[in-house]
Design an enzyme around this catalytic site. Structure first.
Site, PDB file in Angstrom:
ATOM      1  N   PRO A  94      35.658  35.046  39.238  1.00 34.68           N
ATOM      2  CA  PRO A  94      36.992  34.472  39.649  1.00 34.68           C
ATOM      3  C   PRO A  94      37.806  35.699  40.611  1.00 34.68           C
ATOM      4  O   PRO A  94      38.723  35.148  41.107  1.00 34.68           O
ATOM      5  CB  PRO A  94      37.646  34.740  38.348  1.00 34.68           C
ATOM      6  CG  PRO A  94      36.562  34.953  37.133  1.00 34.68           C
ATOM      7  CD  PRO A  94      35.387  35.425  37.842  1.00 34.68           C
ATOM      8  N   GLU A 121      33.181  38.428  29.502  1.00 37.20           N
ATOM      9  CA  GLU A 121      34.508  38.962  30.011  1.00 37.20           C
ATOM     10  C   GLU A 121      34.392  39.394  31.566  1.00 37.20           C
ATOM     11  O   GLU A 121      35.108  39.437  32.429  1.00 37.20           O
ATOM     12  CB  GLU A 121      35.504  39.902  29.456  1.00 37.20           C
ATOM     13  CG  GLU A 121      35.964  39.483  28.116  1.00 37.20           C
ATOM     14  CD  GLU A 121      36.651  38.023  28.517  1.00 37.20           C
ATOM     15  OE1 GLU A 121      37.708  38.292  29.087  1.00 37.20           O
ATOM     16  OE2 GLU A 121      36.415  37.108  27.686  1.00 37.20           O
ATOM     17  N   ARG A 144      21.577  21.206  50.922  1.00 33.58           N
ATOM     18  CA  ARG A 144      21.968  20.134  51.620  1.00 33.58           C
ATOM     19  C   ARG A 144      22.170  20.093  53.226  1.00 33.58           C
ATOM     20  O   ARG A 144      21.990  19.358  54.062  1.00 33.58           O
ATOM     21  CB  ARG A 144      23.045  19.088  51.141  1.00 33.58           C
ATOM     22  CG  ARG A 144      24.285  19.689  50.782  1.00 33.58           C
ATOM     23  CD  ARG A 144      25.108  18.932  49.975  1.00 33.58           C
ATOM     24  NE  ARG A 144      25.197  17.477  50.433  1.00 33.58           N
ATOM     25  CZ  ARG A 144      25.880  17.399  51.428  1.00 33.58           C
ATOM     26  NH1 ARG A 144      26.286  18.255  52.105  1.00 33.58           N
ATOM     27  NH2 ARG A 144      26.057  15.803  51.636  1.00 33.58           N
ATOM     28  N   ASP A 151      29.668  14.929  57.004  1.00 32.99           N
ATOM     29  CA  ASP A 151      30.319  15.291  55.796  1.00 32.99           C
ATOM     30  C   ASP A 151      31.809  15.605  56.229  1.00 32.99           C
ATOM     31  O   ASP A 151      32.150  16.358  57.195  1.00 32.99           O
ATOM     32  CB  ASP A 151      29.825  16.541  55.503  1.00 32.99           C
ATOM     33  CG  ASP A 151      28.492  16.404  54.445  1.00 32.99           C
ATOM     34  OD1 ASP A 151      28.665  14.875  54.234  1.00 32.99           O
ATOM     35  OD2 ASP A 151      28.076  17.157  54.169  1.00 32.99           O
TER      36      ASP A 151
HETATM   37  C1  9D3 Z   1      39.936  35.290  35.065  1.00 30.52           C
HETATM   38  C2  9D3 Z   1      39.946  35.074  33.294  1.00 30.52           C
HETATM   39  N1  9D3 Z   1      39.434  36.398  32.802  1.00 30.52           N
HETATM   40  C3  9D3 Z   1      40.521  37.057  32.407  1.00 30.52           C
HETATM   41  C4  9D3 Z   1      40.567  37.379  30.831  1.00 30.52           C
HETATM   42  C5  9D3 Z   1      38.203  36.161  31.794  1.00 30.52           C
HETATM   43  C6  9D3 Z   1      37.115  35.460  32.243  1.00 30.52           C
HETATM   44  C7  9D3 Z   1      37.021  34.079  32.091  1.00 30.52           C
HETATM   45  C8  9D3 Z   1      35.742  33.605  32.723  1.00 30.52           C
HETATM   46  C9  9D3 Z   1      36.312  36.164  33.102  1.00 30.52           C
HETATM   47  C10 9D3 Z   1      35.070  35.419  33.536  1.00 30.52           C
HETATM   48  C11 9D3 Z   1      34.956  34.169  33.332  1.00 30.52           C
HETATM   49  C12 9D3 Z   1      33.856  33.511  33.595  1.00 30.52           C
HETATM   50  N2  9D3 Z   1      33.996  32.905  34.869  1.00 30.52           N
HETATM   51  C13 9D3 Z   1      33.016  32.710  36.015  1.00 30.52           C
HETATM   52  O1  9D3 Z   1      31.747  33.303  35.669  1.00 30.52           O
HETATM   53  C14 9D3 Z   1      33.119  32.429  37.287  1.00 30.52           C
HETATM   54  C15 9D3 Z   1      34.220  31.738  38.081  1.00 30.52           C
HETATM   55  C16 9D3 Z   1      35.605  31.218  37.516  1.00 30.52           C
HETATM   56  O2  9D3 Z   1      35.806  31.360  36.204  1.00 30.52           O
HETATM   57  N3  9D3 Z   1      36.397  30.664  38.126  1.00 30.52           N
HETATM   58  C17 9D3 Z   1      36.107  30.469  39.494  1.00 30.52           C
HETATM   59  N4  9D3 Z   1      34.748  30.814  40.141  1.00 30.52           N
HETATM   60  C18 9D3 Z   1      34.119  31.398  39.347  1.00 30.52           C
HETATM   61  S1  9D3 Z   1      32.523  31.963  39.874  1.00 30.52           S
HETATM   62  C19 9D3 Z   1      32.199  32.423  38.339  1.00 30.52           C
END
Ligand code: 9D3
Length: 244
Positions: free
Chosen positions: A89, A116, A154, A169
């Protein structure tokens, strides 16, 4: 192109990739996909891949050593120069331009996290880049890895039946798609635009460009700000705004 995915759920990635365009590309050896489970690189009886966060708090953190050894195994197996991308994220938002650039690599190692997150020292020392799907939360990196693999595959030569498809695309031309219709010609009194039945291919191409421009203006005006339109496109968009 070779993809290696580091994941606690290897079959989630390898099985899903066998379907559709990515599956065909694997079958035709245009793409190879290898999965590596950090759990296979643990040395303790319980095969521990996670631990409690220093400082306390919610949830668990993926341990450095199993991740590091899984990436090392993927690198050693390939023996090619490669990029390691952590899907998270916190990453840079994935765009068509980023996928286009990545499609020129010969190997890409994708790290899918769970819990996490990962020990920060793995991200700093072992990963080259961090990529995100966007500003929303999912529960792990596997679906993100599949999206990256699909989006890149792709674009590779000889993958799409119609060589033009990737070029046509939406998002490679910076515009949304024009509307599509197929049989039957009438559904609940709703007809198909006459021009599409006319057989006039120049007229059809112009109509489709006008629709693509108009829909982008209506639904995603932010995309038009990134783009310079030709004189013909400006005129087609003006027509769309007048009539449609
Ligand atoms: C931002 C949320 N975090 C705050 C406590 C906890 C958390 C939640 C979910 C940490 C990691 C995850 C797992 N997410 C991914 O592996 C992930 C992801 C995403 O959640 N949003 C956008 N792109 C991606 S790419 C991998």
């Amino acid at each position: 192109m070779r993809f290696d995915v580091i994941t606690l759920f290897p079959e989630m990635v390898s099985q899903a990739a066998l379907i559709g365009v990515t599956g065909k590309a694997i079958e035709n050896t245009i793409v190879s996909l290898n999965v590596w489970n950090p759990r296979d690189y643990t040395h303790d009886k319980h095969k521990t891949v996670d631990d409690r966060p220093f400082g306390g708090g919610q949830g668990m953190v993926m341990k450095y050593q199993p991740l590091h050894d899984a990436v090392a195994a993927a690198k050693f197996d390939a023996k090619a120069d490669c990029k390691v991308v952590y899907l998270s994220p916190q990453g840079k938002k994935i765009t068509q331009a980023l996928l286009q650039k990545a499609s020129e690599l010969s190997q890409l190692i994708l790290v899918a996290g769970r819990y996490e997150g990962l020990d920060e020292r793995f991200i700093q020392r072992d990963c080259d880049e961090e990529w995100s799907l966007g500003d929303y939360v999912i529960s792990g990196g596997e679906l993100a890895a599949l999206i990256v693999i699909d989006g890149i595959t792709r674009l590779l030569p000889n993958v799409l039946g119609n060589e033009q498809s990737a070029l046509q695309d939406s998002h490679s031309n910076g515009l949304l798609d024009y509307p599509q219709f197929t049989r039957p010609e009438i559904i609940n009194g709703e007809t198909v635009p006459d021009v599409l039945l006319s057989g006039n291919h120049a007229e059809i191409a112009r109509w489709r460009m006008k629709q693509a421009l108009g829909r982008t203006w209506q639904k995603r005006p932010d995309l038009l700000n990134e783009k310079t339109l030709s004189a013909e496109q400006e005129s087609l968009l003006a027509q769309f705004k007048e009539v449609d």
